[in-house]
Structures are given as structure tokens and as C-alpha cells.
Design an enzyme around this catalytic site. Structure first.
Site, PDB file in Angstrom:
ATOM      1  N   ASP A 162      26.208  45.804 122.417  1.00  0.00           N
ATOM      2  CA  ASP A 162      26.661  44.441 122.665  1.00  0.00           C
ATOM      3  C   ASP A 162      28.165  44.286 122.472  1.00  0.00           C
ATOM      4  OD1 ASP A 162      24.096  43.752 123.256  1.00  0.00           O
ATOM      5  OD2 ASP A 162      23.768  42.462 121.523  1.00  0.00           O
ATOM      6  N   SER A 217      23.599  34.870 110.365  1.00  0.00           N
ATOM      7  CA  SER A 217      23.675  35.323 108.978  1.00  0.00           C
ATOM      8  C   SER A 217      24.204  34.239 108.054  1.00  0.00           C
ATOM      9  CB  SER A 217      24.556  36.574 108.874  1.00  0.00           C
ATOM     10  OG  SER A 217      25.907  36.271 109.164  1.00  0.00           O
ATOM     11  N   ASP A 270      34.134  29.484 102.504  1.00  0.00           N
ATOM     12  CA  ASP A 270      34.801  30.741 102.849  1.00  0.00           C
ATOM     13  C   ASP A 270      35.279  30.727 104.286  1.00  0.00           C
ATOM     14  OD1 ASP A 270      34.360  31.663 100.324  1.00  0.00           O
ATOM     15  OD2 ASP A 270      32.871  33.176 100.866  1.00  0.00           O
ATOM     16  N   THR A 289      22.920  34.305 117.666  1.00  0.00           N
ATOM     17  CA  THR A 289      22.166  35.432 117.112  1.00  0.00           C
ATOM     18  C   THR A 289      23.076  36.428 116.404  1.00  0.00           C
ATOM     19  OG1 THR A 289      22.302  36.575 119.254  1.00  0.00           O
ATOM     20  CG2 THR A 289      20.320  35.275 118.825  1.00  0.00           C
TER      21      THR A 289
END
Length: 291
Positions: free
Chosen positions: A73, A193, A177, A188
């Protein structure tokens, strides 16, 4: 069987050991199907592959009508950003694990590509992000992203404070952060995450996902992609912005990062029978409980 395309750009993840022979095999297959083949210049330089035309990315966009990308990717994202303004469709051959957007397995690329080259494929268009960095009223940096635009703190510094506006309207001050503005394609990736939701590629929206926010009430939100997003650096040291982890720019207090929908889209071609949901099942192991 008549080939629908006439001139293929061939791009590879050239740092992968043994990629030269794999690219040559793909190139020979394309030539047998009646296509002219041109290698992307960095791919040719780093693999030593000869016998085919060599063109820089912009020239590929002007002269080719199909791009075949061999890698993962990341390789696809890199060349897709450069070719998007030319409207060339891309097909991805994955060398390792199944990718989200490089979905043709290397071991069966000939079987998958043969009907695709005659016009039997599924085509989808993916939206892109376009952003700029503004300092004292002047644009000092810009870039395109297929996955995301990320504003983040320095590696050794504490949190950054960000002022967020959407469509010119103040939304929030955020201490975290960093902050991710992700497309449906990027939902995705890093945004996932950070706790963001998955967005189907057909949704005309962005994910705005804080990275490790100070206040747990700062949650990801899905926004329409019709409005520009502005992110101002209020406090924090060594902040930076990147576009798909490329085009990194250092930020100062008062700098503003604006993000909007790009006028360009990326065209992906998939084999017949391809399914977005099947890709999610395989990549995210949603069928792990099924015997």
C-alpha cells in the site's frame, strides 16, 4: 481477447530484494497482452531492469493509460499521489500480505490481470486531501494525501495545543499528541490505531481523530468533506505536519494548517468479485471465529 489499454506504467517497491525479476515477469506478461510498458524512473534506476522505456512520474501520467504497481500500500500511495492529476487508473499487485488497496496476489497476477486488461474489472474512485501551511498570511508549504494529514508534537516534547475550525466555525481547542485528518481510505490506517471509525470509501467525509488527547472527552468525529478544516498551533514545541507521512513541514506557534478535499481523485481497478467488506474481513480478521 482485445486489450482495453495500450501503454502501461510499471512501478515497483524497488528496495525489496528480488523485485527486479518479479517486475520483469510482470512486464513480459503485459507485453504479451499487447501493451507498451514503461518503467517509472526510480524503479528502473534501482533495479537495473532494461529493455523497456523509462519515464519520470509526470511523463508516465501524460503518456500511459494504466499504472501497474508491484509492492504494498505504501508504494501505491506514493505513485497514486503523483498520477492522480492525470486520471490514470491503478491496479496493485501485492508481494506480501494482502493490502487494503493492493489486492492482486503476486502468485496469481496473470489470472487476475488478463480479464481486467480486456475491460472486466471493478473501478472505484477515492477522494484525496489537499493541505497548506500558512504563516503570517503566506502559504509556505502544501501537499496532497490519500490517507491522512497529521499534525503532531515533536518526538521529545510534550503535548501540543491546537485550535480547530471547520468551515470557518470554531470547533474546539485540543491538547493532545496530535491530530489526524483522514480520508475514508486513511480510516484503516493511522486513524484506526487512534480509535477512529472505519469509513466506507463511498462516504463523502473525513475522520478527525485526536492522538492521545489530554481530555478523554475529545473523541474522533466524522465530518462532511465539503468544508475546509483549519488547525492552528497554539502551544507546544517542535510540532510538524505531514501528508501521508511525506512532505513534512515544521510548525511554529500561530501557523495554520488548512485541509480540504482535493479536486483530484484516485482511480483504482479491482478484479471482478472484489469486495471492500471481504478485504476488511481478511485484514482485520473479522472471520476469525468462523470455521
Amino acid at each position: 481477447m482485445t486489450c482495453r489499454f495500450r501503454h502501461a506504467a510499471l512501478v515497483g517497491k524497488y528496495l525489496t530484494p528480488g523485485i527486479g525479476s518479479v517486475l520483469d515477469e510482470v512486464a513480459q506478461f503485459l507485453v504479451r497482452q499487447g501493451l507498451e510498458v514503461s518503467l517509472e524512473s526510480e524503479t528502473a534506476l534501482n533495479t537495473g531492469l532494461t529493455g523497456y522505456g523509462v519515464l519520470a512520474a509526470d511523463a508516465l501520467g501524460q503518456q500511459c493509460d494504466l499504472a501497474v504497481v508491484v509492492g504494498g500500500d505504501g508504494t501505491m500511495l506514493g505513485i497514486a499521489r503523483q498520477l492522480s492529476q492525470h486520471g490514470i487508473p491503478l491496479v496493485g499487485i501485492n508481494q506480501g500480505r494482502l493490502g487494503f488497496i493492493t489486492d492482486v496476489p503476486i502468485g496469481s497476477f496473470a489470472e487476475a490481470l488478463t480479464p481486467m486488461l480486456s475491460g472486466d474489472y471493478i473501478e472505484e474512485c477515492r477522494s484525496m486531501l489537499e493541505g497548506s501551511v500558512w504563516r503570517d498570511g503566506n502559504a509556505i508549504s502544501d501537499g496532497f494525501a490519500i490517507n491522512d494529514v497529521v499534525v503532531s508534537r515533536g518526538g521529545a516534547s510534550s503535548m501540543v495545543e491546537l485550535k480547530i475550525e471547520v468551515g470557518g466555525e470554531f470547533v474546539a481547542n485540543l491538547r493532545a499528541d496530535g491530530l489526524i485528518v483522514a480520508s475514508p481510505t486513511g480510516s484503516t490506517a493511522y486513524a484506526l490505531s487512534a480509535g477512529g471509525p472505519l469509513l466506507h470509501p463511498g462516504i463523502t467525509g473525513w475522520v478527525l481523530a485526536p492522538i492521545a488527547p489530554h481530555d478523554l472527552s475529545n473523541r474522533p468525529i466524522v465530518l462532511p468533506d465539503s468544508a475546509a478544516i483549519a488547525i492552528e498551533i497554539v502551544a507546544g514545541r517542535d510540532a510538524s505536519v505531514n501528508f501521508d507521512m511525506q512532505n513534512v513541514a515544521s510548525l511554529l506557534h500561530g501557523d495554520r494548517v488548512t485541509v480540504r478535499r482535493s479536486a483530484h481523485q484516485v482511480r483504482f481497478l479491482h478484479p471482478l468479485g472484489w469486495s471492500y467488506y471481504a478485504t476488511l474481513r481478511r485484514k482485520l480478521h473479522w472471520n476469525s471465529g468462523v470455521n
